[in-house]
Design a protein around this motif. Structure first.
Motif, PDB file in Angstrom:
ATOM      1  N   PHE A 105     -22.811  -0.174  31.325  1.00 11.47           N
ATOM      2  CA  PHE A 105     -23.998   0.036  30.773  1.00 11.47           C
ATOM      3  C   PHE A 105     -24.469  -0.511  29.369  1.00 11.47           C
ATOM      4  CE2 PHE A 105     -26.590   1.895  34.065  1.00 11.47           C
ATOM      5  CZ  PHE A 105     -25.455   2.363  35.134  1.00 11.47           C
TER       6      PHE A 105
ATOM      7  N   HIS B  73     -25.445  -3.538  33.583  1.00 13.95           N
ATOM      8  CA  HIS B  73     -26.858  -2.709  34.294  1.00 13.95           C
ATOM      9  C   HIS B  73     -27.115  -2.824  32.360  1.00 13.95           C
ATOM     10  CE1 HIS B  73     -25.302  -1.909  37.226  1.00 13.95           C
ATOM     11  NE2 HIS B  73     -24.414  -1.183  37.359  1.00 13.95           N
ATOM     12  N   ALA B  74     -28.599  -2.110  32.093  1.00 12.87           N
ATOM     13  CA  ALA B  74     -29.042  -1.864  30.990  1.00 12.87           C
ATOM     14  C   ALA B  74     -30.303  -0.822  30.599  1.00 12.87           C
ATOM     15  CB  ALA B  74     -29.647  -3.414  29.640  1.00 12.87           C
ATOM     16  N   LYS B  75     -29.562   0.090  30.041  1.00 10.76           N
ATOM     17  CA  LYS B  75     -30.913   1.321  30.043  1.00 10.76           C
ATOM     18  C   LYS B  75     -31.640   0.850  28.837  1.00 10.76           C
ATOM     19  CE  LYS B  75     -28.309   4.698  32.299  1.00 10.76           C
ATOM     20  NZ  LYS B  75     -27.343   6.389  32.229  1.00 10.76           N
TER      21      LYS B  75
ATOM     22  N   ALA C 169     -35.614  -2.018  31.002  1.00 11.29           N
ATOM     23  CA  ALA C 169     -34.186  -1.569  31.104  1.00 11.29           C
ATOM     24  C   ALA C 169     -34.556  -1.729  33.218  1.00 11.29           C
ATOM     25  CB  ALA C 169     -34.430   0.005  32.038  1.00 11.29           C
ATOM     26  N   PHE C 170     -32.478  -2.187  33.070  1.00  7.26           N
ATOM     27  CA  PHE C 170     -32.296  -2.589  34.487  1.00  7.26           C
ATOM     28  C   PHE C 170     -31.180  -2.621  35.270  1.00  7.26           C
ATOM     29  CE2 PHE C 170     -31.230  -6.565  31.585  1.00  7.26           C
ATOM     30  CZ  PHE C 170     -30.000  -6.378  31.744  1.00  7.26           C
ATOM     31  N   ASP C 171     -31.478  -2.428  36.885  1.00  9.75           N
ATOM     32  CA  ASP C 171     -29.737  -2.790  37.729  1.00  9.75           C
ATOM     33  C   ASP C 171     -29.764  -3.805  37.859  1.00  9.75           C
ATOM     34  OD1 ASP C 171     -28.434  -2.569  40.171  1.00  9.75           O
ATOM     35  OD2 ASP C 171     -29.074  -0.413  40.907  1.00  9.75           O
TER      36      ASP C 171
ATOM     37  N   GLU D 296     -38.175   2.999  36.648  1.00 11.23           N
ATOM     38  CA  GLU D 296     -36.727   3.492  35.801  1.00 11.23           C
ATOM     39  C   GLU D 296     -36.171   2.937  37.391  1.00 11.23           C
ATOM     40  OE1 GLU D 296     -34.317   4.319  34.572  1.00 11.23           O
ATOM     41  OE2 GLU D 296     -33.704   5.853  36.105  1.00 11.23           O
ATOM     42  N   PRO D 297     -35.173   2.081  37.517  1.00  5.04           N
ATOM     43  CA  PRO D 297     -35.072   1.014  37.608  1.00  5.04           C
ATOM     44  C   PRO D 297     -33.628   1.565  38.503  1.00  5.04           C
ATOM     45  CG  PRO D 297     -34.618   0.394  35.495  1.00  5.04           C
ATOM     46  CD  PRO D 297     -35.464   0.991  35.086  1.00  5.04           C
ATOM     47  N   PHE D 298     -33.181   2.537  38.000  1.00 10.98           N
ATOM     48  CA  PHE D 298     -31.628   3.655  38.135  1.00 10.98           C
ATOM     49  C   PHE D 298     -32.289   5.015  39.853  1.00 10.98           C
ATOM     50  CE2 PHE D 298     -30.630   2.064  34.428  1.00 10.98           C
ATOM     51  CZ  PHE D 298     -29.601   0.763  34.690  1.00 10.98           C
TER      52      PHE D 298
END
Lengths: 243, 243
Positions: A237, A56-58, A9-11, B120-122
């Motif tokens: 996202f 972004h990706a969850k 997961a990334f911002d 959790e990146p967010f």
């Protein structure tokens, strides 16, 4: 050697997308360095898709082939401690040698988020700000016309060449919660900028600037200029990848 | 000239706090430049408090004296369009000449946020990550002992000299929602790093590393080393200012 499927997961704010690029920091380049620190050897990484700069990706999957015998929990903990705060590895799963992060994916779901009302610095990072509340019903009328198999060429940006511009949309819906509007779409694949253009077209429909039946014209004419704006990347996202 | 009270909200990640500093980008320096662009003349800005580098604010007040005759809505819209995405001006109110953003403030409420579980990146941007769920009940036992008038010298960092280290805490409570833990505190004033040290002490109590009655020893001995760690700034929000 075993094949391992990692879920990240990334911002994406600070990255030029997923894919390696010369002279740019990408999620893949950071993961590559971090994996080499953890495993002590260079490791090939294959991602499930490209994502654009700032997206972004969850859930983002990639596979690696490695000899490591680090237990799953230690691998996750070790890699997370090396990765920067805006990238996390959230799952590790051994898979069959034939499994491929990109080619085994059956589909993906993206969500584009917008918010309306006063400027809010904590929403600015992940939502596109709009001045007033759009008409959700007409946006959903537009969304419904996307479902099924269509030629999405007119809903894509040039710049990346693909032969086949036909995609199958399984689900497309616009939801509204608080001061947020979400455009959610699942398909077997996506063209370059497709979700950002579809979200921009949905917004134009919701603001009464385009008719809710606009998709048929874009499908038939394959004409990008009939569709709405390409919305900026920070509201997008990658929400789910289906295998 | 009229005195105007502005209410801001900002994501402090990229700023060296509120207050002007040579060779550093602060919220005040950005607001100062933005106001000069909007009004065409330099404007003195007086903030309600300093905030440390990396700390966020959902409400931060400052007053300015200006001759402008821009209507309220145009002022807000114009200033917001000049300010970067991570700073918003959310209110504009004409006030009496005797009103002072700092000295008229009766108190403030800060909230320190933590999250537990997988990285959790967010959440990483606004919460301090902890490995396991702390004991909320013992954290609240500790929080209750802070209420009232006490000498908080032992719960502050040296580095900023104040004569009087006695503060009056009106409310202090620890709440738990989902995988988040919030340490919330209202007082008539705060010493340097006080909330981050109190949140760190509450966490140490919740993890069984310090007794829930530790505050009395710190109050009596004024000894910083008896308290918990100073937690990092990114979990801290100035939540409300009371006038």
């Amino acid at each position: 050697m075993k094949r391992v499927l990692l879920c990240l997961a990334f911002d994406g704010t600070n990255y030029h997308g997923w894919q390696f690029q010369p002279n740019a920091v990408t999620v893949q380049s950071i993961l590559n360095e971090s994996l080499e620190k953890l495993l002590g050897v260079p490791t090939n990484i294959t991602g499930c898709s490209r994502t654009d700069a700032g997206v972004h990706a969850k859930q983002f999957f990639c596979h690696i082939d490695c000899a490591d015998n680090i237990p799953r929990e230690a691998f996750l903990k070790g890699l997370n401690s090396i990765l920067p705060n805006d990238i996390a590895v959230i799952d590790y799963r051994e898979v069959d040698k034939n499994f491929h992060a990109r080619y085994s994916a059956k589909g993906k779901r993206y969500v584009y988020g917008m918010y309306y009302g006063d400027k809010e610095p904590f929403d600015e990072r992940y939502y596109y700000r709009i001045d007033s509340i759009p008409d959700i019903r007409s946006m959903n009328e537009f969304a419904a016309t996307l479902i099924g198999e269509h030629d999405f060429q007119g809903f894509s940006s040039s710049g990346r060449s693909v032969e086949n511009t036909i995609r199958n949309v399984n689900e497309c819906v616009v939801t509204h919660a608080g001061n947020k509007v979400y455009f959610s779409i699942s398909a077997n694949g996506f063209l370059y900028n497709m979700v950002r253009i579809l979200a921009g077209t949905a917004l134009a429909v919701g603001l009464g600037k385009l008719p809710s039946r606009i998709a048929n014209s874009v499908f038939n004419d394959k004409n990008r200029s009939l569709a709405g704006d390409t919305l900026p990347p920070h509201g997008l996202f990658l929400e789910e990848v289906f295998y």
